[in-house]
Design an enzyme around this catalytic site. Structure first.
Site, PDB file in Angstrom:
ATOM      1  NE  ARG A 104      -6.586   3.480  -0.132  1.00 43.28           N
ATOM      2  CZ  ARG A 104      -5.882   2.607   0.061  1.00 43.28           C
ATOM      3  NH1 ARG A 104      -4.643   2.874  -0.257  1.00 43.28           N
ATOM      4  NH2 ARG A 104      -6.012   1.638   1.233  1.00 43.28           N
ATOM      5  CB  THR A 108      -9.114   0.258  -8.995  1.00 41.70           C
ATOM      6  OG1 THR A 108      -9.774   1.196  -8.215  1.00 41.70           O
ATOM      7  CG2 THR A 108      -9.958  -0.685  -9.546  1.00 41.70           C
ATOM      8  CG  ASP A 202     -10.243   3.295   7.026  1.00 46.13           C
ATOM      9  OD1 ASP A 202     -10.235   4.477   7.286  1.00 46.13           O
ATOM     10  OD2 ASP A 202     -10.631   2.677   5.910  1.00 46.13           O
ATOM     11  CG  ASP A 205     -13.722   3.302   8.648  1.00 45.36           C
ATOM     12  OD1 ASP A 205     -14.589   4.103   8.334  1.00 45.36           O
ATOM     13  OD2 ASP A 205     -13.354   2.440   8.008  1.00 45.36           O
TER      14      ASP A 205
HETATM   15  C1  PRP Z   1      -7.536   7.325   3.165  1.00 48.46           C
HETATM   16  C2  PRP Z   1      -6.488   8.427   3.626  1.00 48.46           C
HETATM   17  C3  PRP Z   1      -5.965   8.946   2.304  1.00 48.46           C
HETATM   18  C4  PRP Z   1      -5.835   7.645   1.435  1.00 48.46           C
HETATM   19  C5  PRP Z   1      -4.491   7.354   1.400  1.00 48.46           C
HETATM   20  O1  PRP Z   1      -8.671   7.701   2.561  1.00 48.46           O
HETATM   21  O2  PRP Z   1      -7.077   9.435   4.341  1.00 48.46           O
HETATM   22  O3  PRP Z   1      -6.783   9.925   1.818  1.00 48.46           O
HETATM   23  O4  PRP Z   1      -6.836   6.602   1.988  1.00 48.46           O
HETATM   24  O5  PRP Z   1      -4.335   5.983   0.221  1.00 48.46           O
HETATM   25  P1  PRP Z   1      -3.394   6.360  -1.084  1.00 48.46           P
HETATM   26  O6  PRP Z   1      -2.219   7.156  -0.620  1.00 48.46           O
HETATM   27  O7  PRP Z   1      -3.268   4.841  -1.400  1.00 48.46           O
HETATM   28  O8  PRP Z   1      -4.440   7.093  -2.001  1.00 48.46           O
HETATM   29  P2  PRP Z   1      -9.746   6.738   2.042  1.00 48.46           P
HETATM   30  O9  PRP Z   1      -9.839   6.647   0.709  1.00 48.46           O
HETATM   31  O10 PRP Z   1      -9.894   5.642   3.222  1.00 48.46           O
HETATM   32  O11 PRP Z   1     -11.180   7.805   2.575  1.00 48.46           O
HETATM   33  P3  PRP Z   1     -11.670   8.464   3.886  1.00 48.46           P
HETATM   34  O12 PRP Z   1     -10.598   9.507   4.459  1.00 48.46           O
HETATM   35  O13 PRP Z   1     -12.867   9.004   3.309  1.00 48.46           O
HETATM   36  O14 PRP Z   1     -11.949   7.105   4.909  1.00 48.46           O
HETATM   37  N1  URA Z   2      -5.725   4.463   4.203  1.00 44.06           N
HETATM   38  C1  URA Z   2      -5.832   4.534   5.590  1.00 44.06           C
HETATM   39  O1  URA Z   2      -6.811   5.093   6.237  1.00 44.06           O
HETATM   40  N2  URA Z   2      -5.097   3.656   6.124  1.00 44.06           N
HETATM   41  C2  URA Z   2      -3.944   3.111   5.415  1.00 44.06           C
HETATM   42  O2  URA Z   2      -3.235   2.370   5.882  1.00 44.06           O
HETATM   43  C3  URA Z   2      -3.854   3.364   4.063  1.00 44.06           C
HETATM   44  C4  URA Z   2      -4.819   4.124   3.309  1.00 44.06           C
END
Ligand code: PRP
Ligand code: URA
Length: 211
Positions: A104, A108, A202, A205
């Site tokens: 994400r 944005t 997160d 993380d």
């Molecule tokens: C997180 C999570 C989802 C997304 C959800 O990923 O694992 O994929 O956010 O958010 P959304 O419904 O608003 O799209 P992130 O973008 O943090 O990537 P990562 O798993 O690589 O940390």
């Molecule tokens: N992605 C995450 O990992 N946590 C949240 O709460 C939302 C998006």
């Protein structure tokens, strides 16, 4: 309209409560994500087709049930979805695993796709798309767009997460009304940064110890 199910088994609720807590460290977090995914796996595999086979017990020949051999694929949305794969594989070890890489944009909140690597016959498989978090729904929507573009049948796609926000469920249902959605919890809302409240922070993380 596809199914929307909050899977409220007591073991899932107990483990999710530990998962949410700030004091839960990386190793425990990783173990719990897999354990909850396995418990969800029990529910999402409930309608797998069975067929009859003849077997021989020490006593007699007998007709019994076996999985009909429907081909399965688990498709984690990277990174955090990776944390759910082993839990589900422990129930369906013959499943193939595809990967969809997506992050994400923190400003944005729009998802950006950076990798798609799927089994060649994805159009013939029952697919479990896994990601711990359904927040705005952007990542799940784009991942399922990607699968459908490659021929995956809508009736064969189940989206499986640990924590969902109402906003994400609504957006995903509007974009893909034909898929089934399973979550271990439906939380209150999103905050102004697009994080789920109360959520667990997160997921990527916390799984990989990157912050
Ligand atoms: C997180 C999570 C989802 C997304 C959800 O990923 O694992 O994929 O956010 O958010 P959304 O419904 O608003 O799209 P992130 O973008 O943090 O990537 P990562 O798993 O690589 O940390
Ligand atoms: N992605 C995450 O990992 N946590 C949240 O709460 C939302 C998006």
């Amino acid at each position: 309209m596809g199914k929307f199910q909050v899977v409220t088994h007591p073991l899932i609720q107990h483990k999710l409560t530990i998962l949410r807590q700030t004091s839960t460290g990386t190793k425990a977090f990783r173990d719990l994500v897999n354990e909850i995914a396995m418990l969800l796996g029990y529910e999402i595999s409930r309608d797998l087709p069975l067929e009859d086979i003849e077997i021989e017990t020490p006593i007699t020949k007998s007709i019994q049930k076996t999985l009909a051999g429907k081909k399965l694929a688990i498709v984690p949305i990277l990174r955090a979805g990776i944390g759910m794969v082993d839990g589900i594989l422990s129930l369906v070890p013959a499943a193939k695993v595809g990967h969809i890489g997506m992050y994400r944009d923190e400003e944005t909140l729009q998802p950006v796709e950076y990798l798609v690597k799927l089994p060649e016959d994805i159009d013939q498989r029952q697919i479990f798309v896994v990601d711990p978090m359904l927040a705005t729904g952007g990542s799940a929507i784009l991942a399922i767009d990607s699968l459908k573009k490659r021929g995956a049948g809508a009736a064969n796609i189940k989206f499986v997460c640990l924590v969902a926000a109402p906003e994400g469920v609504k957006a995903l249902q509007e974009a893909h009304p034909d898929i089934d959605i399973y979550t271990a919890a439906l939380d209150e809302k999103l905050n102004e940064h697009g994080y789920i409240v109360p959520g667990l922070g997160d997921a990527g993380d916390r799984l990989f110890g990157t912050k």
